[in-house]
Design a protein around this motif. Structure first.
Motif, PDB file in Angstrom:
ATOM      1  N   MET A 240      -7.223  82.597 142.771  1.00 41.60           N
ATOM      2  CA  MET A 240      -6.075  81.845 142.281  1.00 41.60           C
ATOM      3  C   MET A 240      -4.911  82.067 143.241  1.00 41.60           C
ATOM      4  O   MET A 240      -4.598  83.187 143.604  1.00 41.60           O
ATOM      5  N   LYS A 241      -4.270  81.000 143.613  1.00 42.59           N
ATOM      6  CA  LYS A 241      -3.143  81.065 144.529  1.00 42.59           C
ATOM      7  C   LYS A 241      -1.846  81.076 143.731  1.00 42.59           C
ATOM      8  O   LYS A 241      -1.730  80.423 142.699  1.00 42.59           O
ATOM      9  N   PHE A 242      -0.857  81.838 144.196  1.00 44.57           N
ATOM     10  CA  PHE A 242       0.409  81.965 143.474  1.00 44.57           C
ATOM     11  C   PHE A 242       1.297  80.736 143.691  1.00 44.57           C
ATOM     12  O   PHE A 242       1.808  80.155 142.744  1.00 44.57           O
ATOM     13  N   VAL A 243       1.492  80.322 144.950  1.00 43.13           N
ATOM     14  CA  VAL A 243       2.332  79.161 145.262  1.00 43.13           C
ATOM     15  C   VAL A 243       1.503  78.148 146.033  1.00 43.13           C
ATOM     16  O   VAL A 243       0.870  78.479 147.032  1.00 43.13           O
ATOM     17  N   LYS A 244       1.510  76.907 145.561  1.00 45.58           N
ATOM     18  CA  LYS A 244       0.762  75.822 146.199  1.00 45.58           C
ATOM     19  C   LYS A 244       1.730  74.966 146.995  1.00 45.58           C
ATOM     20  O   LYS A 244       2.799  74.598 146.508  1.00 45.58           O
ATOM     21  N   GLU A 245       1.361  74.649 148.214  1.00 47.08           N
ATOM     22  CA  GLU A 245       2.161  73.728 149.019  1.00 47.08           C
ATOM     23  C   GLU A 245       2.026  72.320 148.450  1.00 47.08           C
ATOM     24  O   GLU A 245       1.070  72.010 147.757  1.00 47.08           O
ATOM     25  N   GLU A 246       3.009  71.461 148.742  1.00 51.54           N
ATOM     26  CA  GLU A 246       3.003  70.107 148.181  1.00 51.54           C
ATOM     27  C   GLU A 246       1.797  69.288 148.627  1.00 51.54           C
ATOM     28  O   GLU A 246       1.287  68.470 147.871  1.00 51.54           O
ATOM     29  N   ASP A 247       1.328  69.501 149.861  1.00 53.31           N
ATOM     30  CA  ASP A 247       0.260  68.661 150.384  1.00 53.31           C
ATOM     31  C   ASP A 247      -1.138  69.230 150.136  1.00 53.31           C
ATOM     32  O   ASP A 247      -2.126  68.610 150.508  1.00 53.31           O
TER      33      ASP A 247
ATOM     34  N   ILE B 175      -0.176  78.809 140.356  1.00 51.29           N
ATOM     35  CA  ILE B 175       0.792  79.108 139.310  1.00 51.29           C
ATOM     36  C   ILE B 175       2.051  78.272 139.511  1.00 51.29           C
ATOM     37  O   ILE B 175       2.526  77.618 138.598  1.00 51.29           O
ATOM     38  N   PHE B 176       2.598  78.280 140.729  1.00 48.44           N
ATOM     39  CA  PHE B 176       3.787  77.497 141.041  1.00 48.44           C
ATOM     40  C   PHE B 176       3.476  76.514 142.158  1.00 48.44           C
ATOM     41  O   PHE B 176       2.660  76.793 143.027  1.00 48.44           O
ATOM     42  N   GLN B 177       4.153  75.382 142.129  1.00 51.52           N
ATOM     43  CA  GLN B 177       4.029  74.405 143.203  1.00 51.52           C
ATOM     44  C   GLN B 177       5.347  74.353 143.947  1.00 51.52           C
ATOM     45  O   GLN B 177       6.413  74.394 143.332  1.00 51.52           O
ATOM     46  N   LYS B 178       5.295  74.289 145.256  1.00 52.48           N
ATOM     47  CA  LYS B 178       6.509  74.284 146.050  1.00 52.48           C
ATOM     48  C   LYS B 178       7.055  72.855 146.100  1.00 52.48           C
ATOM     49  O   LYS B 178       6.726  72.064 146.967  1.00 52.48           O
ATOM     50  N   ASN B 179       7.902  72.508 145.096  1.00 58.05           N
ATOM     51  CA  ASN B 179       8.555  71.207 145.068  1.00 58.05           C
ATOM     52  C   ASN B 179       9.952  71.376 144.477  1.00 58.05           C
ATOM     53  O   ASN B 179      10.359  72.478 144.127  1.00 58.05           O
ATOM     54  N   THR B 180      10.692  70.289 144.343  1.00 57.86           N
ATOM     55  CA  THR B 180      12.086  70.398 143.910  1.00 57.86           C
ATOM     56  C   THR B 180      12.213  70.825 142.454  1.00 57.86           C
ATOM     57  O   THR B 180      13.127  71.558 142.109  1.00 57.86           O
ATOM     58  N   LYS B 181      11.292  70.397 141.595  1.00 59.44           N
ATOM     59  CA  LYS B 181      11.358  70.804 140.182  1.00 59.44           C
ATOM     60  C   LYS B 181      11.191  72.310 140.036  1.00 59.44           C
ATOM     61  O   LYS B 181      11.910  72.955 139.279  1.00 59.44           O
ATOM     62  N   THR B 182      10.236  72.866 140.745  1.00 57.45           N
ATOM     63  CA  THR B 182       9.982  74.299 140.650  1.00 57.45           C
ATOM     64  C   THR B 182      11.154  75.095 141.221  1.00 57.45           C
ATOM     65  O   THR B 182      11.566  76.103 140.647  1.00 57.45           O
ATOM     66  N   LYS B 183      11.696  74.644 142.344  1.00 56.63           N
ATOM     67  CA  LYS B 183      12.839  75.351 142.937  1.00 56.63           C
ATOM     68  C   LYS B 183      14.042  75.297 142.014  1.00 56.63           C
ATOM     69  O   LYS B 183      14.733  76.301 141.815  1.00 56.63           O
ATOM     70  N   PHE B 184      14.310  74.141 141.414  1.00 57.33           N
ATOM     71  CA  PHE B 184      15.429  74.018 140.485  1.00 57.33           C
ATOM     72  C   PHE B 184      15.204  74.897 139.255  1.00 57.33           C
ATOM     73  O   PHE B 184      16.104  75.595 138.806  1.00 57.33           O
ATOM     74  N   GLY B 185      14.002  74.871 138.722  1.00 56.78           N
ATOM     75  CA  GLY B 185      13.687  75.673 137.541  1.00 56.78           C
ATOM     76  C   GLY B 185      13.828  77.156 137.804  1.00 56.78           C
ATOM     77  O   GLY B 185      14.362  77.903 136.975  1.00 56.78           O
ATOM     78  N   ALA B 186      13.364  77.619 138.955  1.00 55.49           N
ATOM     79  CA  ALA B 186      13.474  79.036 139.298  1.00 55.49           C
ATOM     80  C   ALA B 186      14.933  79.442 139.455  1.00 55.49           C
ATOM     81  O   ALA B 186      15.351  80.503 138.962  1.00 55.49           O
TER      82      ALA B 186
END
Length: 50
Positions: free
Chosen positions: A1-8, A15-26
């Motif tokens: 299982m990967k912790f952070v997934k790149e957008e592509d 667990i987390f995806q590196k996009n604007t929603k996740t960054k704003f939420g964090a």
């Protein structure tokens, strides 16, 4: 299982995806936690002097 997934990346086990929603939420969650900690410290100082 990967912790952070790149957008592509094409995967479903993350667990987390590196996009604007996740960054704003964090940032929002961290800000709320900082405010809560400050309120607890301030109330502790305030009630200590009463």
């Amino acid at each position: 299982m990967k912790f952070v997934k790149e957008e592509d990346e094409k995967r479903k086990d993350f667990i987390f995806q590196k996009n604007t929603k996740t960054k704003f939420g964090a940032k929002f969650v961290i800000l709320v936690l900082i405010i809560l900690i400050a309120v607890v410290v301030a109330s502790g100082i305030f009630f200590e002097f009463l």
